[in-house]
Design a protein around this motif. Structure first.
Motif, PDB file in Angstrom:
ATOM      1  N   ILE A  51       0.846  -1.191   0.000  1.00  0.00           N
ATOM      2  CA  ILE A  51       0.000   0.000   0.000  1.00  0.00           C
ATOM      3  C   ILE A  51       0.880   1.238   0.000  1.00  0.00           C
ATOM      4  CG2 ILE A  51      -0.248  -0.055   2.534  1.00  0.00           C
ATOM      5  CD1 ILE A  51      -3.107   1.114   2.079  1.00  0.00           C
ATOM      6  N   GLU A  52       0.585   2.126  -0.914  1.00  0.00           N
ATOM      7  CA  GLU A  52       1.228   3.440  -0.916  1.00  0.00           C
ATOM      8  C   GLU A  52       0.335   4.327  -0.074  1.00  0.00           C
ATOM      9  OE1 GLU A  52       1.955   4.783  -4.861  1.00  0.00           O
ATOM     10  OE2 GLU A  52       3.090   3.003  -5.411  1.00  0.00           O
ATOM     11  N   THR A  53       0.742   4.556   1.154  1.00  0.00           N
ATOM     12  CA  THR A  53      -0.167   5.137   2.135  1.00  0.00           C
ATOM     13  C   THR A  53      -0.613   6.547   1.778  1.00  0.00           C
ATOM     14  OG1 THR A  53       1.760   5.807   3.435  1.00  0.00           O
ATOM     15  CG2 THR A  53       0.723   3.730   4.025  1.00  0.00           C
ATOM     16  N   LYS A  54       0.205   7.301   1.080  1.00  0.00           N
ATOM     17  CA  LYS A  54      -0.159   8.688   0.779  1.00  0.00           C
ATOM     18  C   LYS A  54      -1.337   8.763  -0.194  1.00  0.00           C
ATOM     19  CE  LYS A  54       1.975  13.150  -0.016  1.00  0.00           C
ATOM     20  NZ  LYS A  54       3.265  13.852  -0.128  1.00  0.00           N
ATOM     21  N   VAL A  55      -1.361   7.858  -1.151  1.00  0.00           N
ATOM     22  CA  VAL A  55      -2.413   7.911  -2.164  1.00  0.00           C
ATOM     23  C   VAL A  55      -3.406   6.762  -2.031  1.00  0.00           C
ATOM     24  CG1 VAL A  55      -0.993   9.164  -3.804  1.00  0.00           C
ATOM     25  CG2 VAL A  55      -0.955   6.670  -3.813  1.00  0.00           C
ATOM     26  N   GLY A  56      -3.096   5.824  -1.141  1.00  0.00           N
ATOM     27  CA  GLY A  56      -4.012   4.703  -0.936  1.00  0.00           C
ATOM     28  C   GLY A  56      -3.984   3.665  -2.039  1.00  0.00           C
ATOM     29  N   ARG A  57      -2.998   3.717  -2.895  1.00  0.00           N
ATOM     30  CA  ARG A  57      -2.914   2.756  -3.993  1.00  0.00           C
ATOM     31  C   ARG A  57      -2.434   1.415  -3.446  1.00  0.00           C
ATOM     32  NH1 ARG A  57       0.503   5.472  -7.401  1.00  0.00           N
ATOM     33  NH2 ARG A  57      -1.270   6.660  -8.140  1.00  0.00           N
ATOM     34  N   THR A  58      -3.056   0.339  -3.904  1.00  0.00           N
ATOM     35  CA  THR A  58      -2.698  -0.987  -3.412  1.00  0.00           C
ATOM     36  C   THR A  58      -2.290  -1.909  -4.548  1.00  0.00           C
ATOM     37  OG1 THR A  58      -5.011  -1.703  -3.500  1.00  0.00           O
ATOM     38  CG2 THR A  58      -4.221  -0.800  -1.401  1.00  0.00           C
ATOM     39  N   TYR A  59      -1.515  -2.900  -4.211  1.00  0.00           N
ATOM     40  CA  TYR A  59      -1.007  -3.870  -5.165  1.00  0.00           C
ATOM     41  C   TYR A  59      -1.108  -5.253  -4.530  1.00  0.00           C
ATOM     42  CZ  TYR A  59       1.231   0.413  -6.829  1.00  0.00           C
ATOM     43  OH  TYR A  59       1.475   1.688  -7.250  1.00  0.00           O
ATOM     44  N   TYR A  60      -1.355  -6.247  -5.373  1.00  0.00           N
ATOM     45  CA  TYR A  60      -1.470  -7.613  -4.895  1.00  0.00           C
ATOM     46  C   TYR A  60      -0.791  -8.576  -5.855  1.00  0.00           C
ATOM     47  CZ  TYR A  60      -5.093  -5.722  -1.852  1.00  0.00           C
ATOM     48  OH  TYR A  60      -5.774  -4.995  -0.905  1.00  0.00           O
ATOM     49  N   ALA A  61      -0.212  -9.605  -5.279  1.00  0.00           N
ATOM     50  CA  ALA A  61       0.264 -10.708  -6.099  1.00  0.00           C
ATOM     51  C   ALA A  61      -0.945 -11.444  -6.682  1.00  0.00           C
ATOM     52  CB  ALA A  61       1.103 -11.661  -5.255  1.00  0.00           C
ATOM     53  N   ASP A  62      -0.774 -11.998  -7.857  1.00  0.00           N
ATOM     54  CA  ASP A  62      -1.876 -12.713  -8.500  1.00  0.00           C
ATOM     55  C   ASP A  62      -2.399 -13.840  -7.615  1.00  0.00           C
ATOM     56  OD1 ASP A  62      -0.548 -12.504 -11.903  1.00  0.00           O
ATOM     57  OD2 ASP A  62      -1.666 -11.071 -10.676  1.00  0.00           O
ATOM     58  N   VAL A  64      -2.868 -14.030  -4.543  1.00  0.00           N
ATOM     59  CA  VAL A  64      -3.694 -13.666  -3.394  1.00  0.00           C
ATOM     60  C   VAL A  64      -4.822 -12.721  -3.769  1.00  0.00           C
ATOM     61  CG1 VAL A  64      -1.701 -13.966  -1.891  1.00  0.00           C
ATOM     62  CG2 VAL A  64      -2.328 -11.656  -2.649  1.00  0.00           C
ATOM     63  N   MET A  65      -4.867 -12.323  -5.029  1.00  0.00           N
ATOM     64  CA  MET A  65      -5.892 -11.382  -5.481  1.00  0.00           C
ATOM     65  C   MET A  65      -7.284 -11.921  -5.162  1.00  0.00           C
ATOM     66  SD  MET A  65      -5.948  -8.451  -7.186  1.00  0.00           S
ATOM     67  CE  MET A  65      -4.521  -8.448  -8.261  1.00  0.00           C
ATOM     68  N   GLY A  66      -8.085 -11.083  -4.564  1.00  0.00           N
ATOM     69  CA  GLY A  66      -9.445 -11.472  -4.218  1.00  0.00           C
ATOM     70  C   GLY A  66      -9.571 -12.163  -2.871  1.00  0.00           C
ATOM     71  N   ARG A  67      -8.464 -12.559  -2.297  1.00  0.00           N
ATOM     72  CA  ARG A  67      -8.494 -13.223  -0.986  1.00  0.00           C
ATOM     73  C   ARG A  67      -7.844 -12.381   0.104  1.00  0.00           C
ATOM     74  NH1 ARG A  67      -5.724 -17.695  -0.176  1.00  0.00           N
ATOM     75  NH2 ARG A  67      -4.136 -17.242  -1.769  1.00  0.00           N
ATOM     76  N   PHE A  68      -6.859 -11.601  -0.266  1.00  0.00           N
ATOM     77  CA  PHE A  68      -6.139 -10.774   0.692  1.00  0.00           C
ATOM     78  C   PHE A  68      -6.502  -9.307   0.457  1.00  0.00           C
ATOM     79  CE2 PHE A  68      -2.175 -13.641   1.574  1.00  0.00           C
ATOM     80  CZ  PHE A  68      -3.011 -14.718   1.812  1.00  0.00           C
ATOM     81  N   SER A  69      -6.508  -8.554   1.550  1.00  0.00           N
ATOM     82  CA  SER A  69      -6.820  -7.140   1.450  1.00  0.00           C
ATOM     83  C   SER A  69      -5.897  -6.358   2.381  1.00  0.00           C
ATOM     84  CB  SER A  69      -8.279  -6.903   1.840  1.00  0.00           C
ATOM     85  OG  SER A  69      -8.586  -5.521   1.818  1.00  0.00           O
ATOM     86  N   ILE A  70      -5.236  -5.340   1.842  1.00  0.00           N
ATOM     87  CA  ILE A  70      -4.323  -4.523   2.637  1.00  0.00           C
ATOM     88  C   ILE A  70      -4.989  -3.185   2.930  1.00  0.00           C
ATOM     89  CG2 ILE A  70      -3.138  -3.487   0.652  1.00  0.00           C
ATOM     90  CD1 ILE A  70      -0.500  -3.809   2.257  1.00  0.00           C
ATOM     91  N   SER A  71      -4.751  -2.685   4.122  1.00  0.00           N
ATOM     92  CA  SER A  71      -5.320  -1.398   4.508  1.00  0.00           C
ATOM     93  C   SER A  71      -4.426  -0.729   5.539  1.00  0.00           C
ATOM     94  CB  SER A  71      -6.731  -1.574   5.071  1.00  0.00           C
ATOM     95  OG  SER A  71      -6.710  -2.371   6.243  1.00  0.00           O
ATOM     96  N   GLY A  72      -4.605   0.560   5.699  1.00  0.00           N
ATOM     97  CA  GLY A  72      -3.788   1.312   6.644  1.00  0.00           C
ATOM     98  C   GLY A  72      -4.642   2.119   7.594  1.00  0.00           C
ATOM     99  N   ASP A  73      -4.246   2.166   8.840  1.00  0.00           N
ATOM    100  CA  ASP A  73      -4.891   3.010   9.858  1.00  0.00           C
ATOM    101  C   ASP A  73      -3.882   4.073  10.246  1.00  0.00           C
ATOM    102  OD1 ASP A  73      -5.739   4.136  12.322  1.00  0.00           O
ATOM    103  OD2 ASP A  73      -6.975   2.377  12.720  1.00  0.00           O
TER     104      ASP A  73
END
Length: 124
Positions: A51-62, A64-73
């Motif tokens: 996660i690029e925290t400044k812009v909220g952009r996220t990336y996933y490996a193929d 885990v796509m659809g199963r994993f979710s990254i987020s920041g507090d």
């Protein structure tokens, strides 16, 4: 001094879920890219999510796509990795890492700062 503290790993049955946490300190939270990597015995470390925290952009490996979710507090300076529908091949030691600027978000060689790992075990 940049520090990352990963936690939340454990033993889960196939199909189960876990949430990993990475608490960061020593840098401005929204100036960094923060990522999760994993490494299974005998395998190379692989990028899972970023996660690029400044812009909220996220990336996933193929894988885990659809199963994993990254987020920041931002208030807690914590990045989470929510993992559902876990499979035996997800079993590994998971690490969080941070870097000021990232060109290849899931490339471990890009990251300057690493936390200790947290173990995820998936029983079938």
């Amino acid at each position: 001094d940049v520090q990352l503290q990963a936690s939340g790993g454990g033993l889960v049955q196939e199909g189960g879920s876990l949430r990993l946490s990475c608490v960061v300190s020593g840098f401005t939270f929204d100036d960094f890219a923060i990522a999760w990597f994993r490494q299974a015995p005998g395998k190379e470390r692989e990028g899972v999510s970023c996660i690029e925290t400044k812009v909220g952009r996220t990336y996933y490996a193929d894988s885990v796509m659809g199963r994993f979710s990254i987020s920041g507090d931002y208030a807690k300076k914590t990045v989470y990795l929510r993992m559902i529908d876990l499979k035996p091949e997800d079993a590994a030691t998971y690490y969080c890492a941070a870097v000021r600027w990232v060109g290849r978000p899931l490339d471990p060689s890009e990251y300057a700062h690493w936390g200790q790992g947290t173990q995820v075990t998936v029983s079938s």
